[in-house]
Structures are given as structure tokens and as C-alpha cells.
Scaffold this motif. Structure first.
Motif, PDB file in Angstrom:
ATOM      1  N   ILE A  45     -12.014  -3.725 -13.172  1.00  0.00           N
ATOM      2  CA  ILE A  45     -12.384  -4.718 -14.194  1.00  0.00           C
ATOM      3  C   ILE A  45     -13.058  -5.921 -13.523  1.00  0.00           C
ATOM      4  CG2 ILE A  45     -11.490  -6.321 -15.949  1.00  0.00           C
ATOM      5  CD1 ILE A  45      -9.419  -4.224 -16.670  1.00  0.00           C
ATOM      6  N   GLY A  46     -12.459  -6.362 -12.416  1.00  0.00           N
ATOM      7  CA  GLY A  46     -13.064  -7.451 -11.643  1.00  0.00           C
ATOM      8  C   GLY A  46     -14.456  -7.060 -11.159  1.00  0.00           C
ATOM      9  N   HIS A  47     -14.580  -5.785 -10.759  1.00  0.00           N
ATOM     10  CA  HIS A  47     -15.861  -5.258 -10.295  1.00  0.00           C
ATOM     11  C   HIS A  47     -16.908  -5.333 -11.414  1.00  0.00           C
ATOM     12  CE1 HIS A  47     -18.416  -2.543  -7.846  1.00  0.00           C
ATOM     13  NE2 HIS A  47     -18.722  -1.963  -8.998  1.00  0.00           N
ATOM     14  N   PHE A  48     -16.521  -4.920 -12.610  1.00  0.00           N
ATOM     15  CA  PHE A  48     -17.436  -4.962 -13.758  1.00  0.00           C
ATOM     16  C   PHE A  48     -17.803  -6.389 -14.132  1.00  0.00           C
ATOM     17  CE2 PHE A  48     -19.015  -1.662 -16.623  1.00  0.00           C
ATOM     18  CZ  PHE A  48     -18.695  -0.534 -15.901  1.00  0.00           C
TER      19      PHE A  48
ATOM     20  N   ILE B  77      -6.911  -0.387 -10.395  1.00  0.00           N
ATOM     21  CA  ILE B  77      -6.062  -1.545 -10.706  1.00  0.00           C
ATOM     22  C   ILE B  77      -5.847  -2.432  -9.474  1.00  0.00           C
ATOM     23  CG2 ILE B  77      -4.880  -0.309 -12.577  1.00  0.00           C
ATOM     24  CD1 ILE B  77      -2.403  -0.652 -10.348  1.00  0.00           C
ATOM     25  N   GLY B  78      -6.463  -2.053  -8.347  1.00  0.00           N
ATOM     26  CA  GLY B  78      -6.388  -2.891  -7.155  1.00  0.00           C
ATOM     27  C   GLY B  78      -5.191  -2.622  -6.261  1.00  0.00           C
ATOM     28  N   LEU B  79      -4.652  -1.401  -6.318  1.00  0.00           N
ATOM     29  CA  LEU B  79      -3.590  -1.002  -5.391  1.00  0.00           C
ATOM     30  C   LEU B  79      -4.217  -0.170  -4.280  1.00  0.00           C
ATOM     31  CD1 LEU B  79      -0.511  -0.530  -4.604  1.00  0.00           C
ATOM     32  CD2 LEU B  79      -0.651   1.564  -5.959  1.00  0.00           C
TER      33      LEU B  79
ATOM     34  N   ALA C 117       0.844  -1.202   0.000  1.00  0.00           N
ATOM     35  CA  ALA C 117       0.000   0.000   0.000  1.00  0.00           C
ATOM     36  C   ALA C 117       0.875   1.247   0.000  1.00  0.00           C
ATOM     37  CB  ALA C 117      -0.903   0.018   1.237  1.00  0.00           C
ATOM     38  N   VAL C 118       0.307   2.341  -0.508  1.00  0.00           N
ATOM     39  CA  VAL C 118       0.966   3.640  -0.389  1.00  0.00           C
ATOM     40  C   VAL C 118       0.238   4.408   0.702  1.00  0.00           C
ATOM     41  CG1 VAL C 118       1.674   5.772  -1.549  1.00  0.00           C
ATOM     42  CG2 VAL C 118       1.478   3.648  -2.862  1.00  0.00           C
TER      43      VAL C 118
ATOM     44  N   LEU D  51     -11.278  -2.741  -4.450  1.00  0.00           N
ATOM     45  CA  LEU D  51     -10.157  -3.494  -3.876  1.00  0.00           C
ATOM     46  C   LEU D  51     -10.550  -4.956  -3.670  1.00  0.00           C
ATOM     47  CD1 LEU D  51      -8.429  -1.385  -1.058  1.00  0.00           C
ATOM     48  CD2 LEU D  51      -7.574  -1.896  -3.348  1.00  0.00           C
ATOM     49  N   ASP D  52     -11.741  -5.152  -3.099  1.00  0.00           N
ATOM     50  CA  ASP D  52     -12.223  -6.521  -2.841  1.00  0.00           C
ATOM     51  C   ASP D  52     -12.371  -7.314  -4.142  1.00  0.00           C
ATOM     52  OD1 ASP D  52     -12.315  -5.864  -0.209  1.00  0.00           O
ATOM     53  OD2 ASP D  52     -14.486  -5.533  -0.117  1.00  0.00           O
TER      54      ASP D  52
END
Lengths: 421, 166
Positions: free
Chosen positions: B155-158, B100-102, B83-84, B149-150
């Protein structure tokens, strides 16, 4: 409670009344990518599993960042974009058409009151045409490509009024640098900035685009202005758009998180010093800085009006023998008109190098990468370390007139010493 | 998240995306894992070699300002950063990161020193500085971002919902 321009345009595109802080899904009127971002847009589109773009007429790609291609890697990206444009029947402005932020409004993709996303941070440029437009990343853009919409957090707004009279040799770029120098790189993060005042009204649309273009340099999401007769004339002349150009205005009792006023009557030509856009000083105080390269062009200051100013200064003069002066007209139309008006001949006779319409050396991929320790002065919008391709070089930002005056003298110069009345 | 070393950037505020990943590499290298080797190369040469998987990047205000390049969060993610953590983020970078899930979170980072062992607790909205025995409250992550994030990114969400699911 009254609404800001951002609240009104986002509400109309969400189909529900929104206020600052709300998160909503909005329909997007137009979106695009350039050659630095489109490869990832295409990848994300394919990864999404969708077979079709939402609306081919609402998307295009522009090859401007490295155009023509300087190496095999870039050539492969350009080929991928051309193949995608063909297979999905979407628009493509190929090499030589110009910088996306000049081509997109020139070709009629922007209307007042519209909502536009671009996979490029300077998409905020079209705020000068009363559009809400902002930059996003590639995957973000791909989601709009497949769905015709995206999610938005309605930003809080900042109201900036610019009063006074611009003196000779002082331009909208100097106004932008004055404001950014005052508010800082983080001064308007996530805000929608609304620009008002007699100075803005008197500026040409081209000069206004310079200010909106740089709104992101103080962190803004939008940098928007009201639509007026000049905007209507610009849209009509460039894109034959005559309808739906009334635009959106803020209510008198709209709420702002910050209200700032600037009187620019005593403003002098300014320069942003390395390596930050908000590191601003008067050009006349920097006359000890010798320059190796001068660059005039970009989405900030490569328009016809900019080239006119430069040609008037350079007419029958020679640039300093130590300086490389590179000029990139911001679009094919501008290039063609500049040829017709004799500007290009003036540039060549003065010793400048004219390169093809596009981003030129601004993004550090080709057409004028600096050697170690070299100094450039540029009409662009960013001077981050390494921006022009070499982290061991130094970039100063200024108006085209200041860049051109500096090219004549071989050091940073106040353009007022060179403007002929 | 697991504990990891804090890499506090020497240029603390206004770290732009050109500094995260230079434009010269972005155009040359298409593979994000390869690109990751050059993160922060212009401001801290050799940075990539100092990273172990699961480490954190720590910065000040306006992290990720400048260009919209998505390669910036990709390079950080592919370098193995979990994480940042910064005082604030520029808006395009903030969106790109979650897309992008970061994971990126805002909090007061002034007490975190380079090399501290820290741990991000998303559930309780805390950064735990194990080296210094400190607990720093983080800003809540908006619900939609948590979903991204989950779902491993937008893209995963879509793919999961077929649309944005607010």
C-alpha cells in the motif's frame, strides 16, 4: 523454445513475451474475495487512498465461509461487505448462494485462457476450465481491485499425465489424493501443474474441478487443464458462454521442471489421515477408525454429481445411529436441482442434516464443530489440526462415496461395499 | 536488523496458516494486535508469551502453506517478530508477508537451535547466529519485494509510486 500454458496466458496478459522466472505486471480478468478475506480487502482498499474500484464488473464478493452468520463478529463483517457492495456497485453473492469456487464458474466469471485472482487459496479450482487462477491475500487482492492488475512471477511448470481406467467406487478425489500423497504437500510449490491424459479427458468437468481445487495442497500456484468440448458445454449450460472458449494449449516443446505419469487402473479409494493432506492410506486399511461426524460438501466435492453419487448409496438406507452426517450443497443452483431430483429427500430420510449452501463446517466456524477427541470424515480438501474448529479433534478426507459409506457403517469404509449396480 | 531470540517451531516443516492463526480466532477478532496473542496457539500453546520484541521465528520447508489468510503474517508482525527465517515458503504467504511489510527470508535453518541469539543482515544476505558464531547465507530477496519492505508494504508502495514500480 515452446511455451507452457502458464507462460502463454501470463504473456498475453502482460502484453510481452514471458518465460518461467520472469516477473511481470499482468492485467487480471476477474478477482473476488470471500467473507474470511473481504474485510481486510475493504480495509486495504480504503488505506490505499483510492476513491474508486478499477472496474466494478471485474470484482465480486461471496459470503460463504460463515453463512448465515454464527455470531456478532461475523455479522459485522457481512454487513461491511454488503455496505461496500452497495457503495462501490460491485457484485455480492450473499448467504445461501454457495461456495465461491462453485458460484464463480457457475455464474460465468471464468473463461478458458483468462487470468483470475481470488482472496482464497482454492482459487486454483478454475484451472479445470483452462483458466490461470490462483489465491492471494487480501491486500494483494485490493491492489488488483484498484489497478486491474498485479505482479506475477511466471512459474515453472510440472506436467502430470493420468493414464488407465478409474474402477467402480474410485473417483477424481482419489486421483487427487494419490498424486498429493506421492508428491507431498511441498511437491509443487510455486509451480503451475498441467494435468493431462485419458483419465482427465474422460472425467466430467465437475470431477476435474475437484483435482484442480486440490492443486494448492501440493503447493501449486495453478492446476490447469486443456479446454475441450466438455468445458464448452459446461460454460454454455451454466453461463450461456459460447464465445472465446477455445482455450490455451502448451507447445509440444514446452519446458517442464518435472514430468510425472500415473497409471490409476489399480487405484483404490483413498483417505488422507490427520493432520496432513499428503498423509494418504487406502480406505480399506482404516476400518478400525470409528467416526462421529461425516461431512459432504465444499468447493472440492459439493457439486451435483457428488450429491448424485451419495444419494444413490443412501437410497432407502439409514446412516449409523452414532454418526452425524451433514450435507451442504455447494450452491443454490445445485441445492435447487438436488431438491428437484429427490436427492435431498433421500438424505433427510437416511438421517442426514442438510445445511444451507456454503462452506459448512469445513472451516470450523459453525454447522458441525467437533467435540474434544471426536473424529470426522469429510469430502473437503484440508484436514489440518483445528481446521474444523477444534484442535483436539481428528479429520480424515475422502471422496463423497467414501464419506457416505463411512456414515453408514460408523467407521471408515470402502465405498465399493455399498455401491449398488 | 537487530539481534533477537530464535523461536524454532516444534512442527518444523509445512507449518500452515491454520497453525499460525486458527480460523476460529480469525473470524472472531478483527484487531491484528489482539489476534497476535493467539499465534501458534493450536500447536504450541502459550507461544505469544515467550516472544520479546525483535525476536525471530525459525522453521523448515513450506512455511505458511494452506489458506490465503493475510491474518497469518499480520499476527506474526503484530506479535513483534522482526522476520521469519525458513528453508522455504508457500507462495501466498510469501506474497502476503511482503505486501504487509513483514520480512521473510529463505536459508538453511537446520543449525539454528531454539533460543539462539541471531541477527538478520539484509544487506549482506546473511543470518548471523551470535550464540554459535555461525554465518548462514540467505537467498536473495527479489528487488520488487525489497521495495515493498522499504515502502512499508504494497500500500505504501502504491501511495509512493501510484502503481507497481518494477
Amino acid at each position: 523454445m515452446g511455451k507452457t500454458i502458464a507462460e502463454k496466458i501470463l504473456s498475453s496478459h502482460a502484453g510481452t513475451e514471458l518465460k518461467a522466472g520472469d516477473i511481470a505486471i499482468c492485467k487480471v480478468d476477474f478477482c473476488f474475495g470471500q467473507d474470511g478475506t473481504s474485510s481486510l480487502i475493504i480495509d486495504s482498499f480504503k488505506k490505499s487512498g483510492r476513491k474508486k474500484v478499477f472496474s466494478p464488473s471485474k470484482f465480486c464478493m461471496v459470503i460463504d465461509h460463515s453463512a448465515p452468520s454464527p455470531n456478532v463478529g461475523v455479522s459485522e463483517i457481512h454487513k461491511k461487505m454488503r455496505d461496500f457492495a452497495r457503495s462501490e456497485k460491485v457484485g455480492l453473492y450473499d448467504i445461501g448462494e454457495g461456495v465461491c469456487h462453485v458460484v464463480i464458474p457457475e455464474r460465468g466469471h471464468v473463461r478458458p485462457g483468462s487470468l483470475i485472482l481470488g482472496a482464497d487459496s482454492h482459487t486454483c479450482t478454475y484451472g479445470a476450465l483452462n483458466a490461470l487462477s490462483t489465491g492471494v491475500g487480501s491486500t494483494d487482492l485490493a491492489m488488483t481491485l484498484i489497478s486491474g492488475k498485479n505482479w506475477f512471477r511466471v512459474p515453472e511448470s510440472v506436467k502430470i499425465t493420468v493414464n488407465g481406467i478409474l474402477r467402480k467406487g474410485v473417483y477424481s478425489k482419489d486421483v487427487a489424493l494419490r498424486i498429493i500423497g506421492d508428491l507431498g504437500a511441498n511437491g509443487c510449490t510455486y509451480n503451475s501443474v498441467e494435468f493431462y491424459g485419458p483419465v482427465i479427458r474422460r472425467l466430467s468437468v465437475e470431477a476435474r474441478l475437484t483435482i484442480s481445487n486440490m492443486a494448492v495442497e501440493m503447493g501449486a500456484k495453478f492446476g490447469v487443464m486443456e479446454a475441450d468440448a466438455k468445458v464448452a458445454a459446461y460454460l454454455n449450460e451454466n453461463a450461456k458462454i459460447n464465445k472465446g472458449i477455445e482455450g490455451v494449449t502448451a507447445d509440444k516443446d514446452a519446458k517442464y521442471v518435472k514430468i510425472k505419469g500415473y497409471d490409476i487402473s489399480s487405484l483404490e479409494p483413498l483417505v488422507a489421515k490427520p493432520h496432513a493432506v499428503d498423509n494418504v492410506a487406502p480406505a480399506m486399511d482404516l476400518s478400525s477408525i470409528r467416526i462421529d461426524e461425516a461431512f459432504i460438501g465444499t468447493c472440492t466435492n459439493g457439486r451435483l454429481e457428488d450429491l448424485k453419487i451419495v444419494s444413490e448409496i443412501l437410497k432407502n438406507r439409514k446412516i449409523h445411529k452414532r454418526v452425524r452426517c451433514i450435507i451442504a450443497p455447494a450452491s443454490k443452483r445445485i441445492f435447487s436441482e438436488a431438491v428437484k431430483r429427490g436427492y435431498i429427500k433421500t438424505f433427510i430420510d437416511a438421517g442426514c442434516v442438510v445445511v444451507s449452501p456454503g462452506c459448512g463446517p469445513c472451516v470450523g466456524t459453525h454447522e458441525g464443530i467437533l467435540a474434544n477427541g471426536e473424529v470426522a470424515i469429510s469430502s473437503a480438501n484440508r484436514n489440518f489440526k483445528g481446521r474444523m474448529g477444534n484442535p483436539d479433534s481428528f479429520i480424515y478426507l475422502a471422496s463423497p462415496a467414501t464419506v457416505c459409506a463411512s456414515a453408514l457403517e460408523g467407521k471408515i469404509s470402502d465405498p465399493r461395499n455399498h455401491i449398488r449396480v | 536488523m537487530k539481534k533477537g531470540k530464535a523461536h524454532v517451531l516444534k512442527i518444523f516443516d509445512n507449518v500452515n496458516t491454520d497453525y499460525i492463526i486458527s480460523g476460529r480466532y480469525k473470524f472472531k477478532i478483527a484487531n491484528m494486535k489482539d489476534l497476535a496473542k493467539y499465534i501458534f496457539e493450536d500447536i504450541e500453546p502459550g507461544f505469544y508469551k515467550k516472544i520479546s520484541k525483535g525476536d525471530y521465528i525459525v522453521a523448515g520447508e513450506n512455511f505458511g502453506c494452506g489458506s490465503s489468510r493475510e491474518q497469518a503474517p499480520w499476527a506474526i508482525k503484530e506479535a513483534g517478530i522482526s522476520a521469519v527465517i525458513a528453508k522455504s515458503f508457500a507462495r501466498i504467504f510469501f506474497r502476503n508477508a511482503f505486501n504487509i511489510g513483514l520480512c521473510v527470508v529463505s536459508c538453511d535453518t537446520s543449525s539454528i537451535k531454539n533460543g539462539d541469539v541471531i541477527k538478520l543482515d539484509l544487506k549482506d544476505e546473511l543470518v548471523i547466529n551470535i550464540s554459535r558464531g555461525e554465518r548462514i547465507k540467505t537467498m536473495p530477496i527479489p528487488q520488487l519485494m525489497r521495495k515493498f519492505l522499504d515502502d512499508g508494504g504494497v500500500i505504501g508502495h502504491f501511495k509512493k509510486y501510484g502503481d507497481f514500480k518494477i
